[in-house]
Design an enzyme around this catalytic site. Structure first.
Site, mmCIF file in Angstrom:
data_model
loop_
_atom_site.group_PDB
_atom_site.id
_atom_site.type_symbol
_atom_site.label_atom_id
_atom_site.label_comp_id
_atom_site.label_asym_id
_atom_site.label_seq_id
_atom_site.Cartn_x
_atom_site.Cartn_y
_atom_site.Cartn_z
ATOM 1 N N CYS A 73 -33.698 5.977 23.870
ATOM 2 C CA CYS A 73 -33.701 4.698 23.165
ATOM 3 C C CYS A 73 -33.481 3.612 24.215
ATOM 4 O O CYS A 73 -32.474 3.639 24.937
ATOM 5 C CB CYS A 73 -32.562 4.707 22.150
ATOM 6 S SG CYS A 73 -32.275 3.126 21.334
ATOM 7 N N CYS A 181 -39.999 0.424 23.272
ATOM 8 C CA CYS A 181 -39.056 0.976 22.288
ATOM 9 C C CYS A 181 -39.639 2.327 21.914
ATOM 10 O O CYS A 181 -40.866 2.444 21.741
ATOM 11 C CB CYS A 181 -38.981 0.065 21.066
ATOM 12 S SG CYS A 181 -38.255 0.821 19.591
HETATM 13 N N1 DGL Z 1 -35.890 3.382 19.471
HETATM 14 C C1 DGL Z 1 -35.079 2.326 19.933
HETATM 15 C C2 DGL Z 1 -35.483 1.787 21.303
HETATM 16 O O1 DGL Z 1 -36.109 2.481 22.070
HETATM 17 C C3 DGL Z 1 -34.513 1.272 19.050
HETATM 18 C C4 DGL Z 1 -34.907 1.033 17.679
HETATM 19 C C5 DGL Z 1 -33.816 0.328 16.913
HETATM 20 O O2 DGL Z 1 -32.897 1.017 16.463
HETATM 21 O O3 DGL Z 1 -33.884 -0.918 16.772
HETATM 22 O O4 DGL Z 1 -35.169 0.670 21.646
#
Ligand code: DGL
Length: 257
Positions: A73, A181
């Site tokens: 993430c 993301c």
């Molecule tokens: N998947 C996450 C990232 O790579 C974040 C998504 C979220 O929870 O806003 O930033």
């Protein structure tokens, strides 16, 4: 040789796009994936709160005897990776938007960096921008990960949101779009329809998994197999969140993905 699993975490389903790559590149390893679905999204929450959620997720993975942690993430990495590396003895692998490889692509066009609001405003990304972002356009994409969580990888809802996000840049010469993301690679096909075929869509997944492999090698933690086993955990009770994660992984591994 170390047969303990590698732990992955994300706010929800996004990190499964990184896990899919890890299963391909590291077939001897086994994995535990923690989706913090109860606390989703991380992208718009105060950093102190995201730190607490990330630390709790990491603690859960350590209780399950993980030998290394991948923060799959970008948001949680920006908030928590540096501090967690100081606090914990095991390898912690993080992510960042793939601005560096995108900026090094040939051509004069600009690089559009799609990421959460937190990723874009925090110092980690600002430092990356100072190095590689001369012609980059940071684009915070609130609302987009929710489409992925709801299983809407194409169709009117996600298309309307993308059209609104991209509209201000319609006249820019774009050479690459960074999927900053881990939820966004699930929208790759839909996003690609907004750009000409010569525009590259770049994510940081492969780079992250290569870094995981390097760290496991350095620490003598690689497994000799048998591997390929994935255990899913969720911060929400019940079977449904686990089934959704399993479904997302099978979608990712299907030939059309
Ligand atoms: N998947 C996450 C990232 O790579 C974040 C998504 C979220 O929870 O806003 O930033």
């Amino acid at each position: 040789m170390d047969h303990r699993p590698v732990g992955f975490l994300d706010s929800g389903l996004g990190g499964i796009s990184v896990l899919g790559e890890a299963l391909r590149i590291l077939p001897e390893e086994n994995f535990i994936y923690f989706g913090d679905t109860r606390n989703i999204p991380y992208g718009d929450k105060p950093p102190e709160t995201v730190y607490q959620y990330t630390r709790a997720a990491v603690d859960t993975l350590i209780e399950r005897e993980c030998k290394a942690i991948v923060i799959a993430c970008n948001t949680a990495t920006s908030v928590a990776a540096a501090q967690l590396r100081q606090e914990l003895p095991l390898p912690i692998i993080g992510m960042e938007p793939a601005l560096k490889p995108a900026s090094l692509l040939p051509g004069d066009g600009r690089v559009l960096v799609m990421a959460t609001r937190n990723t874009i405003r925090l110092p980690k990304f600002q430092a990356l921008m100072a190095l590689y972002g001369k012609d980059a356009i940071p684009l915070p994409c609130s609302g987009l990960m929710e489409c992925v969580e709801d299983g809407q990888l194409s169709g009117p809802r996600v298309e309307k949101l993308l059209a609104e996000l991209f509209a201000p840049y319609a006249n820019e010469d774009i050479k690459a779009v960074v999927l900053g993301c881990t939820h966004y690679p699930f929208l790759r096909k839909t996003i690609s329809r907004f750009f000409s075929p010569d525009v590259s869509l770049i994510d940081g997944n492969l780079g992250t998994v290569r870094q995981l492999r390097r760290r496991l090698e350095e620490e003598n933690l690689l497994s000799a197999g048998p591997g390929g086993n994935v255990t899913f955990l969720s911060s929400l009770d019940g079977e449904e969140p686990i089934l959704r994660m399993q479904h997302m992984l099978s979608l990712w591994r299907s030939p059309e993905a």
